[in-house]
Design a protein around this motif. Sequence first.
Motif, PDB file in Angstrom:
ATOM      1  N   TYR B  32       0.824  -1.208   0.000  1.00 44.67           N
ATOM      2  CA  TYR B  32       0.000   0.000   0.000  1.00 44.67           C
ATOM      3  C   TYR B  32       0.859   1.259   0.000  1.00 44.67           C
ATOM      4  O   TYR B  32       0.466   2.280  -0.562  1.00 44.67           O
ATOM      5  N   PHE B  34       3.574   1.627  -1.641  1.00 43.67           N
ATOM      6  CA  PHE B  34       3.927   1.842  -3.052  1.00 43.67           C
ATOM      7  C   PHE B  34       2.796   2.535  -3.802  1.00 43.67           C
ATOM      8  O   PHE B  34       3.022   3.356  -4.677  1.00 43.67           O
ATOM      9  N   MET B  35       1.561   2.167  -3.452  1.00 42.69           N
ATOM     10  CA  MET B  35       0.429   2.685  -4.227  1.00 42.69           C
ATOM     11  C   MET B  35      -0.127   3.986  -3.670  1.00 42.69           C
ATOM     12  O   MET B  35      -0.978   4.605  -4.300  1.00 42.69           O
ATOM     13  N   PRO B  37       0.668   7.327  -3.158  1.00 43.80           N
ATOM     14  CA  PRO B  37       0.511   8.601  -3.884  1.00 43.80           C
ATOM     15  C   PRO B  37      -0.495   8.470  -5.021  1.00 43.80           C
ATOM     16  O   PRO B  37      -1.350   9.333  -5.208  1.00 43.80           O
ATOM     17  N   PHE B  38      -0.397   7.374  -5.750  1.00 48.19           N
ATOM     18  CA  PHE B  38      -1.301   7.153  -6.876  1.00 48.19           C
ATOM     19  C   PHE B  38      -2.754   7.087  -6.401  1.00 48.19           C
ATOM     20  O   PHE B  38      -3.631   7.742  -6.970  1.00 48.19           O
ATOM     21  N   LEU B  39      -2.970   6.314  -5.346  1.00 45.06           N
ATOM     22  CA  LEU B  39      -4.350   6.122  -4.877  1.00 45.06           C
ATOM     23  C   LEU B  39      -4.966   7.420  -4.359  1.00 45.06           C
ATOM     24  O   LEU B  39      -6.137   7.701  -4.618  1.00 45.06           O
ATOM     25  N   LEU B  41      -4.267  10.512  -5.297  1.00 47.46           N
ATOM     26  CA  LEU B  41      -4.604  11.350  -6.452  1.00 47.46           C
ATOM     27  C   LEU B  41      -5.786  10.772  -7.223  1.00 47.46           C
ATOM     28  O   LEU B  41      -6.641  11.502  -7.728  1.00 47.46           O
ATOM     29  N   LEU B  42      -5.821   9.450  -7.295  1.00 49.78           N
ATOM     30  CA  LEU B  42      -6.910   8.785  -8.013  1.00 49.78           C
ATOM     31  C   LEU B  42      -8.254   9.100  -7.359  1.00 49.78           C
ATOM     32  O   LEU B  42      -9.235   9.428  -8.028  1.00 49.78           O
ATOM     33  N   VAL B  44      -8.944  11.634  -5.274  1.00 46.01           N
ATOM     34  CA  VAL B  44      -9.284  13.058  -5.298  1.00 46.01           C
ATOM     35  C   VAL B  44      -9.712  13.516  -6.694  1.00 46.01           C
ATOM     36  O   VAL B  44     -10.686  14.245  -6.843  1.00 46.01           O
TER      37      VAL B  44
END
Lengths: 314, 311
Positions: B32, B34-35, B37-39, B41-42, B44
């Motif tokens: 989690y 690793f994911m 920052p991506f999650l 932004l995804l 938001v």
Amino acid sequence: MLEQPATTSPQRRAATAQETAHVASGLRSRRKRKNLLLNGLAYLVLCIIALIMLYPFYWTLITSFEPTGNIYQAKLWPSGWSIKNYVEVFQGTTVPFWRMALNSVVICTLGVVFTVGFAALAAYPLAKMQFPGRDLIFYAILTLMVLPNEAGLIVNYSTTVNLGLLRQDNPILNVLAQYAAVVLPGLASIVGLFLIRQAYLGVPMELIEAARIDGAKELTIWRRVMLPLALPTIVAFSILEFVAYWNSFLWARIVLRDKELLPLSAGLLELSGTFSTNSRAVMAGAVLTIIPILIVFAFGQKYFMKGIEGAVKG
Amino acid sequence: MTIPTRRESRREQHKKGSSGAKVTLRNTLIAYAFMLPFLILLVVYHTWPVFFGTYLAFTEYNVITPPKWVGVDNFRELAQDEQFWSGLRNSLKYILVVPVIQGLSIAVAMLVNRPMKGIGFFRTAYYVPVVTSFAVVGLIWTWMYQQEGPVNFVLQALGLMDEPKSLLNNPVTALYAVMFVTLWKGIGYYMVLYLAGLQTIAPELEEAAVIDGATRLQVFWNITLPGLRPTILVCSLLSTISAIKVFEEIYVMTSGGPAGSTYTALFYTFSRAFVDFKFGQAAAAGLVIAIISIFFGLINFRITRGGKADA
């Protein structure tokens, strides 16, 4: 030939063979001629399409070098040569050209680095680790890709305002905040995650196992094993993102009230408004905006095409 | 430490999953991390707009004050707004571009799929409009379409037009003029996709058909086209949806004019939000457009029979 009755005389047989050979060579040359004709026709069509595709760019380029004359006329060669229009753009008397170029570079760099970085990080567990919720997250992400999102601009604008990224009370911090406002909505690229995950799936598990046994931390494995092996995809995706960020103008135009902070593409539209008396200067601006894309495209064309094909084949 | 029996080790293997590492709290946290920052932004910028946008469609909202629930008022207003209907009509007219762009892209892809000298140059040339921004492309074509410009010159030389006209300032021609730019910019993109699709068709199939005496047209109709069906689905889906949502070329070239002749549905949404600051109304229009795009997406699935490759 083989089925011919054995009673035929040798002369007769020779004659038939000769005839067959003659017909065959005739056929072959006809086919050759037909192919030649077909190729010629194909080249003709290809050239006409190329003309339609490239002439608008060429026309803009030569017109931007003309000092005066009938501006919108169809032409194959400029009526005169002058760099006056470029000087006008470079001087930036009406529009801050250099500032816009700098904005473009900052936005592109931030955009590409973080988009590719975040996608490359997030794709690793989804491709090569086992944890609760993995499939759920993956399918949720894919669903988002298909889901239509017309409210994107509207809600993202309200989010940007509510995050306080558009305030103008601190000159330095606010510049950074406004760059962030432009870049942030694009950073989570679902297509990118998908592409890079596909590339990771091809990395043999034994390599990762071996690294783990050697005591490597996951971050090290990601950096030393996954990234290098997925490099072609990562380069392709970076080029795609560079083009996308360099060309984006709508969001920047919505978010940025400050003309000083507009990137080139968005600034060009501003330019067309303020320079409406001198369209040639705007054409020079257009040429200058295209050049970096063409350079990147020329160098990365192979990767670029593969990236696009990969996005579809998935 | 005990050496695991064979059965235990197999169960262990199962628990570990295909990827080797054990499912432990630590590994889960790492995954989690690793994911993260991506999650964030995804959620938001992708998930939140879907839900909040749908909610906004039922509110009055101007970004500054909190949204106020108004029920279906926005939709009722839309139904009575002639501007919205004319935008929708223009968006539906824009779908005319889809069959043309797909047909031409398939033709061009087959043309550049021929093994000929210098074919790489042509592929690249056709792709240049794709990588150029709509801001630039739109401006270039605005100039090209001027009364004394190159487009007029060509149309008159070909005898297709009697007197010079500014094509973008004419309510009859403006929408088609913009559609041509969409076509011109899009062909290269779809060409690359069809090129990829053509490469998945085994050349033996076509050769066998030719040996059996099939004509070129028969080969195309019975082998090439069915083989391309998955690609056709993807491409026609993409181009239908982007035709309904056409915006950027219009924004740059005509701003909806002249006389509303290029005013499309998304342009309506845009001006409601960022000109009139009626975000609820804009979100409602956005929702209607989304539903229409889904509908046309399903039609695409029907026409291409779900994109299954075999006839």
